[in-house]
Design a protein around this motif. Structure first.
Motif, PDB file in Angstrom:
ATOM      1  N   ARG A   1       0.858  -1.186   0.000  1.00 59.25           N
ATOM      2  CA  ARG A   1       0.000   0.000   0.000  1.00 59.25           C
ATOM      3  C   ARG A   1       0.893   1.234   0.000  1.00 59.25           C
ATOM      4  N   THR A   2       0.346   2.333  -0.487  1.00 64.53           N
ATOM      5  CA  THR A   2       1.110   3.570  -0.460  1.00 64.53           C
ATOM      6  C   THR A   2       1.103   4.127   0.957  1.00 64.53           C
ATOM      7  N   MET A   3       2.037   5.029   1.221  1.00 61.10           N
ATOM      8  CA  MET A   3       2.075   5.673   2.524  1.00 61.10           C
ATOM      9  C   MET A   3       0.775   6.446   2.744  1.00 61.10           C
ATOM     10  N   SER A   4       0.282   7.081   1.697  1.00 61.34           N
ATOM     11  CA  SER A   4      -0.969   7.839   1.812  1.00 61.34           C
ATOM     12  C   SER A   4      -2.138   6.928   2.147  1.00 61.34           C
ATOM     13  N   GLN A   5      -2.177   5.747   1.545  1.00 62.22           N
ATOM     14  CA  GLN A   5      -3.254   4.802   1.856  1.00 62.22           C
ATOM     15  C   GLN A   5      -3.212   4.416   3.331  1.00 62.22           C
TER      16      GLN A   5
ATOM     17  N   ALA B   1     -12.170   5.717  -1.764  1.00 61.73           N
ATOM     18  CA  ALA B   1     -12.640   4.517  -2.456  1.00 61.73           C
ATOM     19  C   ALA B   1     -13.226   4.881  -3.809  1.00 61.73           C
ATOM     20  N   GLY B   2     -12.812   4.165  -4.834  1.00 58.88           N
ATOM     21  CA  GLY B   2     -13.309   4.382  -6.187  1.00 58.88           C
ATOM     22  C   GLY B   2     -12.482   5.355  -7.002  1.00 58.88           C
ATOM     23  N   LEU B   3     -11.552   6.061  -6.362  1.00 58.55           N
ATOM     24  CA  LEU B   3     -10.673   6.996  -7.070  1.00 58.55           C
ATOM     25  C   LEU B   3      -9.238   6.483  -7.011  1.00 58.55           C
TER      26      LEU B   3
END
Length: 194
Positions: free
Chosen positions: A70-74, A112-114
């Motif tokens: 996962r990204t750090m932002s996630q 979610a979705g983007l």
């Protein structure tokens, strides 16, 4: 030599981050030793991060994110408030790696979705952050320098970016962000998941 951790401030986001890190490891059924082997981070550092005794640096957090794909932002969005369609300036969460002089503001957090998100990064003069691997291989990034000078190295090529310059690339290997100074650098980072 720079240390890979900084002392934890009494910040609720850091406390929730620690709990989420412990939760991610438990979901996979890994011991601290197994996670240490996968990340190259010592068991004691991982344990202290999961107990909120320390706050991981950006570099260390990137290595953990790579293992969890996962990204750090996630990851950070999972411990921040539920994202809304309109993200007011006052609601944009900031995270600071005081050891490296890096401040990250989530302008448009994952939703979610983007597939895209926008992050504002600020590096103090002399700051140098090296990520040894991408958190998500093939992650598309667009870095637009808003002020100052940024030296960014990706795929072995160093790019010198000044105010107004934009670099577009996919992350496949190590990436290094360096602010040579004398002034800090501020940039917008647009991240698009593959």
């Amino acid at each position: 030599m720079k240390h890979d951790v900084s002392v934890l401030a009494a910040d609720p986001v850091d406390v929730r981050l620690a709990a989420r890190l412990a939760e991610l490891r438990a979901e996979r059924g890994w011991t601290l030793g197994e996670l240490a082997e996968r990340t190259g981070i010592s068991r004691s550092t991982l344990s202290r991060a999961e107990r909120a005794e320390i706050s991981p640096t950006a570099s260390l957090l990137n290595r953990i994110c790579a293992v969890y794909q996962r990204t750090m932002s996630q990851l950070l969005s999972e411990v921040e408030a539920e994202p809304a369609q309109v993200v007011r300036a006052t609601d944009q969460a900031e995270w600071m790696d005081s050891a490296s002089g890096f401040v990250r503001r989530s302008v448009s957090p994952p939703l979610a979705g983007l597939r895209g998100e926008i992050v504002e990064g600020r590096l103090e003069a002399g700051a140098d952050i090296a990520y040894d691997r991408p958190s998500v291989p093939g992650l598309e990034q667009h870095i637009w320098v808003l002020g100052g000078t940024l030296h960014l190295t990706t795929q072995g090529d160093e790019h010198v970016l000044n105010s107004g310059d934009c670099l577009r690339f996919r992350v496949w290997g190590p990436v290094r962000f360096h602010c040579p100074g004398p002034n800090p650098v501020r940039y917008a980072l647009v991240v698009v998941a593959p």
